[in-house]
Scaffold this motif. Structure first.
Motif, short mmCIF file in Angstrom:
data_model
loop_
_atom_site.label_atom_id
_atom_site.label_comp_id
_atom_site.label_asym_id
_atom_site.label_seq_id
_atom_site.Cartn_x
_atom_site.Cartn_y
_atom_site.Cartn_z
N PHE A 113 47.50 7.10 -8.48
CA PHE A 113 46.84 6.48 -7.42
C PHE A 113 47.67 6.38 -6.34
O PHE A 113 49.17 6.80 -5.86
CB PHE A 113 46.99 4.47 -7.24
N SER A 145 43.67 5.77 -3.12
CA SER A 145 43.08 6.56 -3.71
C SER A 145 43.36 6.23 -5.45
O SER A 145 44.70 6.25 -5.53
CB SER A 145 42.48 7.60 -2.76
N GLU A 186 37.52 12.33 -6.04
CA GLU A 186 36.73 12.26 -4.92
C GLU A 186 36.61 13.68 -4.34
O GLU A 186 35.87 13.93 -3.49
CB GLU A 186 35.90 11.18 -3.82
N ASP A 217 48.94 5.07 -1.85
CA ASP A 217 48.42 4.20 -1.34
C ASP A 217 49.09 4.76 -0.20
O ASP A 217 50.02 5.28 0.18
CB ASP A 217 49.04 3.08 -1.67
N GLY A 251 42.17 13.36 -5.12
CA GLY A 251 41.62 12.34 -5.35
C GLY A 251 40.50 12.82 -5.80
O GLY A 251 39.97 14.10 -6.41
N LEU A 274 45.26 3.31 3.58
CA LEU A 274 43.85 4.12 2.64
C LEU A 274 44.54 3.50 0.88
O LEU A 274 45.73 4.13 0.40
CB LEU A 274 43.88 5.16 2.64
#
Length: 133
Positions: A67, A43, A29, A69, A27, A41
């Motif tokens: 991405f 991200s 982050e 999901d 991710g 989620l």
């Protein structure tokens, strides 16, 4: 413990499609893990390695952004590009790394540094994942 469905898809092909015990995604982050019954989620992903476990064995996939999901025990990764660690051509990745390093070190104003740094990062991650096979 159960399983979840993992789908790793690029614009060109499906790279992974199957039941897995868990997955760890790169991710933007930081890395995050996904287990069966995970909460929904969405991200963004960065360049990195996606690790998943199936049959008690860890597998690795190179991800070049995209991405993830998670919904109803399905982890769908929509990636700009992706390849299994077993499919990585180390000679090609090493050549790409050297080209990117030369572009960055050259300090040429015509060089798109953001693009060159991304190419370097992709090559480094590919080489790291190739060592894991």
């Amino acid at each position: 413990m159960g399983t979840l469905q993992l789908e790793v898809v690029t614009p060109d092909k499906t790279v992974v499609s199957g039941e897995v015990e868990m997955a760890v995604c790169p991710g933007i982050e930081g890395e995050f893990g996904v287990l069966p019954k995970h909460v929904s989620l969405l991200s963004a992903l960065k360049i990195g390695g996606l690790r998943y476990r199936t049959g008690g064995k860890d597998e690795h996939v190179f991800i070049s952004g995209g991405f993830a999901d998670v919904n109803n025990d399905v982890l769908t990764v929509l990636a700009e590009s992706a390849e299994l660690a077993d499919s990585i051509d180390t000679a090609r990745a090493m050549a790409a790394k050297e080209r990117a390093e030369k572009r960055i070190a050259g300090h040429d104003e015509k060089v798109d540094m953001t693009r060159a740094e991304a190419a370097l990062q992709r090559a480094i991650v590919r080489l790291q994942l190739a060592q894991l096979r």
